[in-house]
Design a protein around this motif. Structure first.
Motif, short mmCIF file in Angstrom:
data_model
loop_
_atom_site.label_atom_id
_atom_site.label_comp_id
_atom_site.label_asym_id
_atom_site.label_seq_id
_atom_site.Cartn_x
_atom_site.Cartn_y
_atom_site.Cartn_z
N ASN A 122 0.80 -1.23 0.07
CA ASN A 122 -0.14 -0.22 0.10
C ASN A 122 0.84 1.33 -0.06
N PHE A 123 0.90 2.02 -1.09
CA PHE A 123 1.79 3.07 -1.10
C PHE A 123 1.15 4.47 -0.49
N GLY A 124 -0.19 4.09 0.05
CA GLY A 124 -0.96 5.20 0.97
C GLY A 124 -0.21 5.20 2.52
N TYR A 125 0.51 4.10 2.67
CA TYR A 125 0.89 3.92 4.08
C TYR A 125 1.74 5.34 4.59
N TRP A 126 1.50 5.38 5.87
CA TRP A 126 2.00 6.82 6.28
C TRP A 126 3.55 7.13 5.99
N GLY A 192 -1.71 0.88 7.11
CA GLY A 192 -1.53 -0.54 6.65
C GLY A 192 -0.49 -0.63 5.45
N SER A 193 0.52 -1.35 5.65
CA SER A 193 1.63 -1.34 4.60
C SER A 193 1.36 -2.53 3.50
N LEU A 194 0.21 -3.40 3.71
CA LEU A 194 0.08 -4.67 2.82
C LEU A 194 -1.42 -4.80 2.67
#
Length: 202
Positions: A122-126, A192-194
C-alpha cells in the motif's frame, strides 16, 4: 517443509492471509509465482493442486526445486491458455504493482479463477507519504527497492484498488490490511503497509 519455503513464509505476511482463504484440495493458479514458495506452502498444508506462472528464469528453476508445476510466461501476454473458471482460486500475490496492463490482468485473473486473491504493498502507508513529502521515493519492508532498480511499475493505495475494482468487473468479497504481520483494523489506508483482497468476477 522445505527450509526455503519456511524462510519465504517468514518474510511474506500475505501468505498466511491467503492460506486462510484457500480451500483444502482446491485448484490454484499463482500468477507471478516467483520461487513457488506460496504454492509449495499451499500444497503442503492444504493439498492444493495448481500451477504457477513466472517469467524469471531463476524463479522457474526455484519452482522446479520446490516441486511446483510452473509455466514460463509473461503475464502481460494474457492468460489465453486457460478457459473461464479453470481454477478454484487465482492468486496475484504482490504481483499487481509489477504489471503494466493492470486492468487487463485483473480482468483475466477473475475470468480464470472462480475466486481470486490479490495482495499488494500500500503506497498510501503513512511513512511512504512522508517520504514523498520529504522529496524521496519510499523504501521500506513492503517497498524494499530504490526507485532506479525497483520491479514495480505501478504504485497504488487501498482506495485506488477499491475504486478500480468495479470498473474492471470485480466484486470485493473480503479484505485484510496488515502491517508487520498484524491486522490493521482502523485507518487502513494510511496505517497498513500491505493489503490482501478476496474477490470474484461481478
Amino acid at each position: 517443509m522445505n527450509q526455503a519455503v519456511i524462510d519465504s513464509l517468514a518474510t511474506r505476511a500475505d501468505f498466511r492471509a491467503i492460506a486462510r482463504w484457500v480451500e483444502p484440495r482446491s485448484t490454484v493458479l499463482d500468477l507471478g509465482c516467483g520461487d513457488g514458495a506460496l504454492l509449495a506452502l499451499l500444497g503442503e498444508e492444504l493439498e492444493v493442486r495448481g500451477y504457477g506462472i513466472e517469467i524469471n528464469d531463476a524463479g522457474v528453476l526455484a519452482c522446479v526445486k520446490h516441486g511446483v508445476n510452473v509455466i514460463q510466461q509473461n503475464l502481460e501476454d494474457g492468460l489465453r491458455l486457460f478457459e473461464d473458471d479453470s481454477f478454484d482460486f487465482a492468486i496475484l500475490s504482490q504481483t499487481l504493482q509489477t504489471i503494466h496492463q493492470t486492468a487487463a490482468i485483473l480482468r483475466e485473473t477473475v475470468r480464470v479463477g472462480k475466486q481470486c486473491i490479490v495482495s499488494f504493498p500500500n503506497f498510501g502507508y503513512w511513512p511512504h507519504r512522508l517520504s514523498v513529502v520529504k522529496g524521496r521515493m519510499p523504501v521500506s519492508k513492503s517497498l524494499p527497492y530504490q526507485w532506479h532498480n525497483t520491479p514495480n511499475v505501478r504504485v497504488l493505495t487501498i482506495e485506488d484498488f477499491e475504486a478500480l475494482a468495479p470498473e474492471v468487473g470485480i466484486e470485493i468479497l473480503d479484505r485484510v490490511v496488515l502491517h508487520d504481520g498484524r491486522t490493521v483494523r482502523w485507518g487502513e489506508n494510511w496505517r497498513g503497509s500491505l493489503a490482501v483482497y478476496r474477490v470474484k468476477r461481478s
